[in-house]
Enzyme design. Structure first.
Site, PDB file in Angstrom:
ATOM      1  N   ASP A 235       0.870  -1.184   0.000  1.00  0.00           N
ATOM      2  CA  ASP A 235       0.000   0.000   0.000  1.00  0.00           C
ATOM      3  C   ASP A 235       0.904   1.230   0.000  1.00  0.00           C
ATOM      4  OD1 ASP A 235      -2.324   1.651   0.252  1.00  0.00           O
ATOM      5  OD2 ASP A 235      -2.020   1.774   2.402  1.00  0.00           O
ATOM      6  N   SER A 236       0.286   2.389  -0.163  1.00  0.00           N
ATOM      7  CA  SER A 236       1.022   3.642  -0.106  1.00  0.00           C
ATOM      8  C   SER A 236       1.592   3.886   1.293  1.00  0.00           C
ATOM      9  CB  SER A 236       0.086   4.790  -0.465  1.00  0.00           C
ATOM     10  OG  SER A 236      -1.007   4.802   0.442  1.00  0.00           O
TER      11      SER A 236
ATOM     12  N   TYR B  33      -0.787   8.752  -1.737  1.00  0.00           N
ATOM     13  CA  TYR B  33      -0.802   8.658  -3.199  1.00  0.00           C
ATOM     14  C   TYR B  33      -2.049   9.361  -3.762  1.00  0.00           C
ATOM     15  CZ  TYR B  33       2.722   4.799  -3.311  1.00  0.00           C
ATOM     16  OH  TYR B  33       3.847   4.018  -3.214  1.00  0.00           O
ATOM     17  N   GLY B  34      -3.115   9.394  -2.960  1.00  0.00           N
ATOM     18  CA  GLY B  34      -4.432   9.854  -3.429  1.00  0.00           C
ATOM     19  C   GLY B  34      -4.460  11.192  -4.145  1.00  0.00           C
TER      20      GLY B  34
ATOM     21  N   CYS C 212      -4.072  -1.221  -2.078  1.00  0.00           N
ATOM     22  CA  CYS C 212      -4.250   0.220  -2.246  1.00  0.00           C
ATOM     23  C   CYS C 212      -5.258   0.409  -3.371  1.00  0.00           C
ATOM     24  CB  CYS C 212      -2.915   0.846  -2.617  1.00  0.00           C
ATOM     25  SG  CYS C 212      -3.024   2.621  -2.937  1.00  0.00           S
TER      26      CYS C 212
ATOM     27  N   THR D 205      -6.074   3.174  -4.738  1.00  0.00           N
ATOM     28  CA  THR D 205      -5.575   4.176  -5.676  1.00  0.00           C
ATOM     29  C   THR D 205      -4.711   3.507  -6.752  1.00  0.00           C
ATOM     30  OG1 THR D 205      -5.599   5.722  -3.822  1.00  0.00           O
ATOM     31  CG2 THR D 205      -4.406   6.416  -5.783  1.00  0.00           C
TER      32      THR D 205
ATOM     33  N   GLU E  38      -4.278   8.176   9.616  1.00  0.00           N
ATOM     34  CA  GLU E  38      -2.833   8.094   9.910  1.00  0.00           C
ATOM     35  C   GLU E  38      -2.499   8.758  11.251  1.00  0.00           C
ATOM     36  OE1 GLU E  38       0.172   7.443   7.711  1.00  0.00           O
ATOM     37  OE2 GLU E  38      -0.966   6.396   6.162  1.00  0.00           O
TER      38      GLU E  38
ATOM     39  N   CYS F 182     -10.994   2.766   0.116  1.00  0.00           N
ATOM     40  CA  CYS F 182      -9.629   3.154   0.464  1.00  0.00           C
ATOM     41  C   CYS F 182      -9.278   2.333   1.695  1.00  0.00           C
ATOM     42  CB  CYS F 182      -9.563   4.645   0.777  1.00  0.00           C
ATOM     43  SG  CYS F 182      -7.989   5.153   1.506  1.00  0.00           S
TER      44      CYS F 182
ATOM     45  N   HIS G  65      -7.412   2.837   4.062  1.00  0.00           N
ATOM     46  CA  HIS G  65      -7.303   3.565   5.342  1.00  0.00           C
ATOM     47  C   HIS G  65      -8.656   3.665   6.052  1.00  0.00           C
ATOM     48  CE1 HIS G  65      -3.389   4.917   3.936  1.00  0.00           C
ATOM     49  NE2 HIS G  65      -3.170   5.479   5.110  1.00  0.00           N
TER      50      HIS G  65
HETATM   51  N1  DGL Z   1      -4.749   3.394   1.230  1.00  0.00           N
HETATM   52  C1  DGL Z   1      -4.777   3.991  -0.085  1.00  0.00           C
HETATM   53  C2  DGL Z   1      -5.969   3.469  -0.879  1.00  0.00           C
HETATM   54  O1  DGL Z   1      -6.530   2.433  -0.566  1.00  0.00           O
HETATM   55  C3  DGL Z   1      -4.881   5.485  -0.124  1.00  0.00           C
HETATM   56  C4  DGL Z   1      -4.066   6.322   0.744  1.00  0.00           C
HETATM   57  C5  DGL Z   1      -3.275   7.352  -0.017  1.00  0.00           C
HETATM   58  O2  DGL Z   1      -3.830   8.384  -0.433  1.00  0.00           O
HETATM   59  O3  DGL Z   1      -2.104   7.085  -0.195  1.00  0.00           O
HETATM   60  O4  DGL Z   1      -6.370   4.098  -1.830  1.00  0.00           O
END
Ligand code: DGL
Length: 271
Positions: A15-16, A47-48, A78, A80, A158, A190, A192
């Site tokens: 994941d990111s 990453y979003g 992830c 994204t 986070e 997502c 998170h």
């Molecule tokens: N956990 C990442 C996802 O599922 C997103 C978090 C990020 O923006 O890096 O998209």
């Protein structure tokens, strides 16, 4: 590039950042005998909000790090990357199977909805890509998809602000529109977001079913390993090997929040 795999080979997950730990937890619960190698790109999260070019470059780097461990499969934990760079990961994996949280979440949502109205929340990049709506509509063209980017949920998760009044206010603002459009199912698009699940649930109408893409992918992983005869049946209970690209001070507290256990040894990897 490919390599020889056996049922004892590890499963690579990335994941990111640490959002993908929700996937590690779900896969561990469903398949406790599997060895897991996890990479969280903590130096470059989030990453979003980034461009597709950057996300695709990061996806290639992340995959290369996991491929050093000769995994039997890769899980893109992830949404994204699943939405914008899944083909990049597949290409880097050769014949090694790759599954992503997006397709697994979409599949489970289509199975769950009774009124064919599904809500999806995710990062800016995931929602702008329209990948969820496209995937859901490929599975069922009758289903209407209502999407909303919720970028602030990532830093709130986070920061571990799982019960904070600010999180409640932001959730109320983001999720308000789902009251009007009559969805019966909401995808946490997502990895998170499951951390904030309680606040999201309290904000929504209780009849709305929540789909956690982490749980969805654990089910899909089991199916895939069963189909290919690659389940690890040695019965050993291995703890995951964790790698990150940066080790922030708060990492151990956040790890505990995501996983409910103390932080094991973590390897710092250069990206
Ligand atoms: N956990 C990442 C996802 O599922 C997103 C978090 C990020 O923006 O890096 O998209």
């Amino acid at each position: 590039m490919s390599h020889k795999v056996t049922p004892e080979s590890p499963i690579g997950i990335f994941d990111s950042g640490i959002g993908g730990l929700t996937v590690v937890k779900a896969v561990q619960a469903a398949l406790p005998q599997e060895k897991i190698i996890y990479f969280g790109d903590t130096a470059r999260v989030p990453y979003g909000p980034k461009s597709q070019v950057t996300i695709r470059k990061y996806a290639a780097d992340d995959t290369a790090i996991l491929m050093r461990y000769q995994p039997k499969m890769i899980i893109v934990a992830c949404n994204t990357v699943s939405a914008l760079a899944f083909d990049v990961v597949e290409k880097a994996c050769g014949t090694i199977p790759v599954i992503g949280v997006l397709k697994a979440g979409a599949r489970l949502a289509v199975q769950a909805t009774k009124n064919n109205r599904i809500g999806v929340i995710g990062t800016q990049a995931t929602i702008c890509s329209n990948a969820y709506a496209a995937t859901i509509n490929r599975l069922d063209p009758e289903t209407q998809v209502f999407s909303k980017a919720c970028p602030l949920f990532v830093p709130l998760a986070e920061e571990g602000m799982i019960d904070h009044p600010a999180t409640k206010l932001i959730a109320a603002d983001y999720l308000r529109e789902f009251e009007a459009n009559g969805i019966d199912t909401l995808v946490l698009g997502c990895t998170h977001y499951p951390i904030l699940r309680r606040i999201i649930e309290e904000t929504l109408c209780p009849a709305i079913r929540i789909i956690d893409s982490a749980e969805a992918i654990a089910l899909r992983t089991r199916e895939l390993l069963e189909e290919s005869g690659m389940l690890n049946n040695t019965g050993e209970h291995a703890s995951p090997h964790l790698m990150v690209s940066d080790l922030p001070q708060k990492f151990s507290r956040i790890y505990k929040l995501f996983m409910g256990s103390e932080l094991p040894d973590v390897e710092l990897v250069e990206v």
